[in-house]
Scaffold this motif. Structure first.
Motif, short mmCIF file in Angstrom:
data_model
loop_
_atom_site.label_atom_id
_atom_site.label_comp_id
_atom_site.label_asym_id
_atom_site.label_seq_id
_atom_site.Cartn_x
_atom_site.Cartn_y
_atom_site.Cartn_z
N LEU A 6 81.82 82.46 47.79
CA LEU A 6 82.03 81.58 46.64
C LEU A 6 80.70 80.97 46.19
O LEU A 6 80.43 80.87 45.00
N VAL A 7 79.88 80.56 47.16
CA VAL A 7 78.59 79.97 46.82
C VAL A 7 77.73 80.99 46.09
O VAL A 7 77.06 80.69 45.11
N MET A 380 75.54 71.65 45.77
CA MET A 380 76.64 72.50 45.32
C MET A 380 77.23 73.30 46.47
O MET A 380 78.44 73.51 46.55
N GLU A 381 76.37 73.75 47.37
CA GLU A 381 76.86 74.51 48.51
C GLU A 381 77.69 73.61 49.44
O GLU A 381 78.67 74.06 50.04
N VAL A 385 80.87 74.08 44.74
CA VAL A 385 81.19 73.88 43.33
C VAL A 385 81.40 75.23 42.66
O VAL A 385 80.57 76.12 42.78
N ASP A 386 82.48 75.36 41.97
CA ASP A 386 82.80 76.61 41.23
C ASP A 386 82.46 76.40 39.78
O ASP A 386 83.05 75.57 39.09
N LEU A 387 81.43 77.16 39.28
CA LEU A 387 81.08 77.07 37.87
C LEU A 387 82.02 77.87 37.01
O LEU A 387 81.88 77.89 35.80
#
Length: 387
Positions: A6-7, A380-381, A385-387
């Protein structure tokens, strides 16, 4: 494993979005769009971009990216105003960014660098409040703002013209553009999944860099044109004293014949630098042809006009209105050529003090943005965080 994937996905998507934001802002043809906008065009296009980004990524991302782009462009506008250069309003383009146009060219590379530096500097300032807000709230959204703002402006500092970084480092040496091109080429080669936008930036950068290294050739042709313009003006002053145009026509026919011969025998393809002398001879012959054709047409008009004399003295012919108009036209063209030659000679010339200031500011801003990008990516990691 799922979190790591995901990252990675987040990072790739962030990168692809960010590198496209300023692409069309560097396309000269896109500047023509600004002629149809007033200040209201900024709000209108900003709203349209906000809606498109919200549709694609959600309102939070949309608000963050539009805000970051807006402040970046305002940095350019403020810098331009400080230098007394008028600009158009900002014009937003979804998935591309925003653009402004200058209503006059900077007088030198140092001024252009100042205008270019204003964007990334304002971009840095734009996301600094998010650092403090995240410190107190630990809200993942502010981590996104930090990362995206740093990445957006850091990418634009790449030393490739026409990105801001390329315009800044041109004060040091436009040869640095080649280093930037190698960096972009390396990304494309070793990261095949990179955005196609990188390829177009590379292509534009190559043309810009090539135009710069070929300025010496352009200087030669402009210098030759200047010689022809001066010679033509000197000849025109002698025309009223001629009792016949036969000799003048014979001279023009000889010039035309020689120039046509050079053009006809010229090779169709030229290898830059290797065949520059041959190409220069052909291009000068084309200038000779243009001069001879213009002179021939002028003679046809002039020889049918009556000749007047000062105080009826046959030794003092007056200059006809036709020749006076041609003189004015030649003066105008000569002024343009002189301006272009002066620009080629002095545009990239800067003092050592200016170069050191530009280098220090450029490196310092790049380092600060890099640190914030790493920091934002780390946050974010942590939150995935999902952009």
């Amino acid at each position: 494993m799922k979190g790591s994937a995901l990252v990675s996905k987040n990072r790739n998507r962030s990168f692809l979005v960010a590198i496209g934001l300023f692409l069309l802002s560097k396309f000269k043809w896109a500047i023509a769009l600004l002629k149809f906008t007033k200040f209201g065009g900024t709000l209108l296009t900003m709203g349209a971009s906000l809606g498109v980004y919200a549709w694609a990524y959600g309102w939070k991302f949309a608000a963050a990216i539009v805000y970051l782009i807006f402040v970046h462009e305002m940095g350019h506008i403020i810098a331009a105003k400080r230098k007394g250069i008028a600009t158009s309003p900002a014009f937003f383009i979804p998935f591309v960014g925003a653009l402004i146009s200058l209503k006059e060219q900077p007088r030198d590379a140092a001024t252009e660098a100042y205008l270019a530096y204003g964007g990334p500097l304002a971009g840095l300032i734009s996301f600094l409040p998010a650092v403090g807000i995240y410190y107190f709230t630990e809200e993942p959204f502010w981590a996104l703002v930090i990362f995206l703002g740093a990445l957006l402006n850091l990418f634009n500092l790449l030393p490739v013209s026409p990105l801001d970084g390329g315009r800044i480092v041109s004060v040091l040496s436009s040869k640095i553009w080649f280093i930037g091109l190698l960096i972009l080429a390396g990304i494309l080669i070793f990261s095949p999944s990179s955005s196609p936008i990188l390829f177009f930036i590379l292509l534009i950068g190559v043309f810009t860099w090539w135009g710069r290294i070929r300025e010496g050739y352009k200087n030669k042709l402009l210098s030759y044109e200047k010689e022809k313009l001066n010679a033509f003006q000197a000849e025109l002053k002698q025309w009223p004293s001629y009792s016949s145009t036969i000799g003048l026509k014979e001279s023009l026919n000889r010039i035309t014949k020689e120039a046509n011969g050079k053009v006809a025998t010229a090779r169709k393809w030229y290898i830059p630098f290797l065949h520059d002398q041959e190409r220069e001879a052909r291009d000068k012959a084309k200038v000779d042809l243009a001069y001879a054709e213009e002179a021939r047409m002028l003679i046809m008009q002039w020889e049918h006009q009556p000749v007047f004399y000062v105080d009826n003295d046959p030794q003092r012919p007056e200059v006809s209105p036709l020749l006076s108009a041609v003189h004015a036209k030649l003066d105008e063209r000569l002024s343009i050529v002189n301006e272009q030659l002066e620009r080629l000679r002095t545009y990239y010339v800067s003092t050592p003090a200016v170069k050191w200031k530009v280098l220090t500011a450029y490196v310092a801003l790049a380092i600060v943005l890099s640190l914030f990008m790493i920091y934002g990516q780390h946050l974010m990691e942590l939150h995935q965080v999902d952009l």
